[in-house]
Write a protein that holds these residues in place. Structure first.
Motif, mmCIF file in Angstrom:
data_model
loop_
_atom_site.group_PDB
_atom_site.id
_atom_site.type_symbol
_atom_site.label_atom_id
_atom_site.label_comp_id
_atom_site.label_asym_id
_atom_site.label_seq_id
_atom_site.Cartn_x
_atom_site.Cartn_y
_atom_site.Cartn_z
ATOM 1 N N ASN A 275 0.848 -1.184 0.000
ATOM 2 C CA ASN A 275 0.000 0.000 0.000
ATOM 3 C C ASN A 275 0.891 1.244 0.000
ATOM 4 O O ASN A 275 1.783 1.378 0.841
ATOM 5 N N LYS A 276 0.652 2.146 -0.919
ATOM 6 C CA LYS A 276 1.510 3.334 -1.039
ATOM 7 C C LYS A 276 1.425 4.234 0.195
ATOM 8 O O LYS A 276 2.331 5.024 0.462
ATOM 9 N N ASN A 277 0.332 4.105 0.952
ATOM 10 C CA ASN A 277 0.182 4.919 2.158
ATOM 11 C C ASN A 277 1.003 4.384 3.322
ATOM 12 O O ASN A 277 1.102 5.039 4.365
ATOM 13 N N ASN A 278 1.533 3.195 3.161
ATOM 14 C CA ASN A 278 2.362 2.593 4.207
ATOM 15 C C ASN A 278 3.676 2.098 3.616
ATOM 16 O O ASN A 278 4.070 0.953 3.799
ATOM 17 N N LEU A 279 4.349 2.987 2.894
ATOM 18 C CA LEU A 279 5.620 2.600 2.298
ATOM 19 C C LEU A 279 6.636 2.304 3.394
ATOM 20 O O LEU A 279 6.775 3.078 4.346
ATOM 21 N N PRO A 280 7.324 1.190 3.292
ATOM 22 C CA PRO A 280 8.334 0.862 4.305
ATOM 23 C C PRO A 280 9.477 1.863 4.266
ATOM 24 O O PRO A 280 9.787 2.439 3.216
ATOM 25 N N THR A 281 10.097 2.087 5.394
ATOM 26 C CA THR A 281 11.212 3.014 5.473
ATOM 27 C C THR A 281 12.490 2.262 5.822
ATOM 28 O O THR A 281 12.455 1.192 6.418
ATOM 29 N N ASN A 282 13.585 2.842 5.424
ATOM 30 C CA ASN A 282 14.877 2.240 5.707
ATOM 31 C C ASN A 282 15.682 3.197 6.581
ATOM 32 O O ASN A 282 15.929 4.339 6.205
ATOM 33 N N THR A 283 16.079 2.732 7.745
ATOM 34 C CA THR A 283 16.781 3.606 8.683
ATOM 35 C C THR A 283 18.300 3.403 8.653
ATOM 36 O O THR A 283 19.031 4.133 9.311
ATOM 37 N N LYS A 284 18.760 2.424 7.893
ATOM 38 C CA LYS A 284 20.188 2.151 7.832
ATOM 39 C C LYS A 284 20.899 3.212 6.981
ATOM 40 O O LYS A 284 20.346 3.704 6.002
ATOM 41 N N LYS A 285 22.107 3.530 7.365
ATOM 42 C CA LYS A 285 22.897 4.481 6.591
ATOM 43 C C LYS A 285 23.321 3.844 5.278
ATOM 44 O O LYS A 285 23.846 2.733 5.255
ATOM 45 N N ALA A 286 23.078 4.542 4.176
ATOM 46 C CA ALA A 286 23.369 3.989 2.856
ATOM 47 C C ALA A 286 24.849 4.119 2.525
ATOM 48 O O ALA A 286 25.526 5.049 2.965
ATOM 49 N N HIS A 287 25.336 3.170 1.748
ATOM 50 C CA HIS A 287 26.684 3.250 1.229
ATOM 51 C C HIS A 287 26.679 2.682 -0.183
ATOM 52 O O HIS A 287 25.704 2.056 -0.612
ATOM 53 N N SER A 288 27.745 2.901 -0.916
ATOM 54 C CA SER A 288 27.832 2.385 -2.278
ATOM 55 C C SER A 288 29.094 1.553 -2.430
ATOM 56 O O SER A 288 30.060 1.707 -1.678
ATOM 57 N N PHE A 289 29.069 0.653 -3.411
ATOM 58 C CA PHE A 289 30.222 -0.206 -3.671
ATOM 59 C C PHE A 289 30.215 -0.614 -5.135
ATOM 60 O O PHE A 289 29.209 -0.468 -5.831
ATOM 61 N N PHE A 290 31.357 -1.132 -5.587
ATOM 62 C CA PHE A 290 31.516 -1.488 -6.992
ATOM 63 C C PHE A 290 31.555 -3.004 -7.169
ATOM 64 O O PHE A 290 32.029 -3.741 -6.299
ATOM 65 N N LEU A 291 31.070 -3.449 -8.319
ATOM 66 C CA LEU A 291 31.199 -4.838 -8.744
ATOM 67 C C LEU A 291 31.516 -4.850 -10.239
ATOM 68 O O LEU A 291 31.101 -3.945 -10.978
ATOM 69 N N SER A 292 32.230 -5.862 -10.661
ATOM 70 C CA SER A 292 32.363 -6.102 -12.099
ATOM 71 C C SER A 292 31.072 -6.752 -12.592
ATOM 72 O O SER A 292 30.246 -7.214 -11.792
ATOM 73 N N GLY A 293 30.914 -6.826 -13.909
ATOM 74 C CA GLY A 293 29.736 -7.485 -14.454
ATOM 75 C C GLY A 293 29.601 -8.930 -13.998
ATOM 76 O O GLY A 293 28.533 -9.346 -13.516
ATOM 77 N N PRO A 294 30.659 -9.750 -14.127
ATOM 78 C CA PRO A 294 30.568 -11.138 -13.674
ATOM 79 C C PRO A 294 30.283 -11.264 -12.178
ATOM 80 O O PRO A 294 29.528 -12.155 -11.761
ATOM 81 N N GLN A 295 30.843 -10.386 -11.360
ATOM 82 C CA GLN A 295 30.555 -10.426 -9.926
ATOM 83 C C GLN A 295 29.084 -10.118 -9.655
ATOM 84 O O GLN A 295 28.447 -10.775 -8.822
ATOM 85 N N ALA A 296 28.548 -9.125 -10.361
ATOM 86 C CA ALA A 296 27.143 -8.771 -10.185
ATOM 87 C C ALA A 296 26.240 -9.918 -10.615
ATOM 88 O O ALA A 296 25.248 -10.240 -9.941
ATOM 89 N N LEU A 297 26.581 -10.559 -11.723
ATOM 90 C CA LEU A 297 25.772 -11.680 -12.203
ATOM 91 C C LEU A 297 25.860 -12.856 -11.231
ATOM 92 O O LEU A 297 24.864 -13.546 -10.981
ATOM 93 N N HIS A 298 27.028 -13.093 -10.675
ATOM 94 C CA HIS A 298 27.205 -14.137 -9.674
ATOM 95 C C HIS A 298 26.240 -13.923 -8.508
ATOM 96 O O HIS A 298 25.519 -14.840 -8.089
ATOM 97 N N ASN A 299 26.198 -12.688 -7.977
ATOM 98 C CA ASN A 299 25.291 -12.381 -6.876
ATOM 99 C C ASN A 299 23.834 -12.554 -7.282
ATOM 100 O O ASN A 299 23.012 -13.097 -6.529
ATOM 101 N N ALA A 300 23.501 -12.080 -8.475
ATOM 102 C CA ALA A 300 22.116 -12.140 -8.935
ATOM 103 C C ALA A 300 21.619 -13.579 -9.057
ATOM 104 O O ALA A 300 20.486 -13.890 -8.677
#
Length: 318
Positions: free
Chosen positions: A123-148
């Protein structure tokens, strides 16, 4: 020419479409074009979409006979002019900073794809929230596909929640599948990518619907999921043997889904037999692989009690 093309395939989503397109208008990044593709909707989806075209020059609409999600996305790709491309399903929502955040990430990191975390909602009126601090990281294509393909870590192989360099889609289109078209298409895109940046900030909201394709029983077209997973394993076995365990995990997941959701009729007897044979072949390898997701391990344990009990457990506990 807009910097970003946002492709929105539309089919029978009149109840959600206004919210979806409003979330696009609310983007803090303004240099985008919205490619709306009505895939022969029998409801008022076209009229709703067209009202946005009338009031905002960034919105363009294309109509076609009902051909499926893959076809609507391909129509969008053929008409996109942006340097960057993203896909938005017409029942989902974007955080206002989705485009801005991902665009800044690719521009400052020399990446070909930026990916955000996503959160399911009902329900759009109860969108979940995320309280964790965001960070970013890099992956190669094969690494990303492995995770996926192991289905445990970011990213996944969904088409949405990603901003792609348009170069990745040159002469590339979604496979003509009525189901699991993302699994048939996105792995190639990831594999051919040199550098991917991922943010843990959840900027894409994925609507959970009881009547969605994923939540309804399988028909003959949906049962093609097993063939798609088989083809992917064969393809990756030739391209990058390091990805074989991950592809086998996806094939195992597909096999469990086939036993779970296909009817017990003669029409599906062959595909169910193939699926069970894959489970027998792959289950012990999956059970002792620390990368295998928990639900697959539980299903493997169910399988040790025989096919009938496995099917019962899958349908009882999902």
């Amino acid at each position: 020419m807009a910097e970003i093309s946002v492709i929105v395939p539309i089919y029978k989503t009149e109840a959600y479409l206004t919210d979806c397109l409003d979330s696009l208008i609310a983007q803090t990044f303004k240099d985008f074009e919205a490619i709306l593709v009505d895939d022969g909707s029998p409801d008022n989806s076209f009229e709703i979409a067209n009202s946005y075209v009338q009031k905002d020059s960034r919105f363009k609409i294309f109509q076609q006979e009902n051909s499926g999600l893959y076809s609507a996305r391909n129509t969008g790709l053929k008409n996109a002019s942006g340097e960057w491309i993203t896909f938005l399903d017409s029942d989902d929502l974007l955080d206002p900073k989705f485009l801005e955040t991902l665009y800044n990430l690719v521009c400052t990191s020399n990446s070909q794809i930026a990916i955000s975390a996503h959160i399911p909602f009902f329900n759009k009126n109860n969108l979940p929230t995320n309280t964790k601090k965001a960070h970013s990281f890099f992956l190669s294509g094969p690494q990303a596909l492995h995770n996926a393909l192991f289905q445990n870590n970011t990213p996944d192989y969904s088409a949405w929640n990603k901003l792609y360099s348009a170069d990745l889609w040159k002469n590339k289109f979604f496979e003509p599948r009525k189901f699991a078209e993302d699994l048939a298409t996105i792995p190639d895109i990831l594999l051919n990518t040199n550098r991917i940046i991922i943010t843990t900030q959840p900027l894409y909201f994925y609507r959970k619907r009881k009547d969605s394709l994923l939540n309804t029983p399988y028909n003959k077209e949906k049962a093609e999921l097993l063939e798609i997973a088989e083809t992917l394993l064969k393809k990756l076995s030739k391209k990058d043997k390091r990805l074989i365990p991950a592809a086998e995990n996806t094939l195992l997941s597909a096999s469990f889904s086939i036993l779970w959701k296909t009817p017990d009729t003669e029409e599906f007897s062959d595909v169910k037999k193939r699926a069970y044979q894959y489970i027998l072949k792959l289950r012990f390898k999956a059970l002792f692989d620390t990368r295998t997701r928990f639900r697959n391990k539980v299903a493997v344990l169910f399988s040790l009690l025989g096919r009938r009990f496995l099917i019962f457990a899958l349908r009882r506990f999902g």
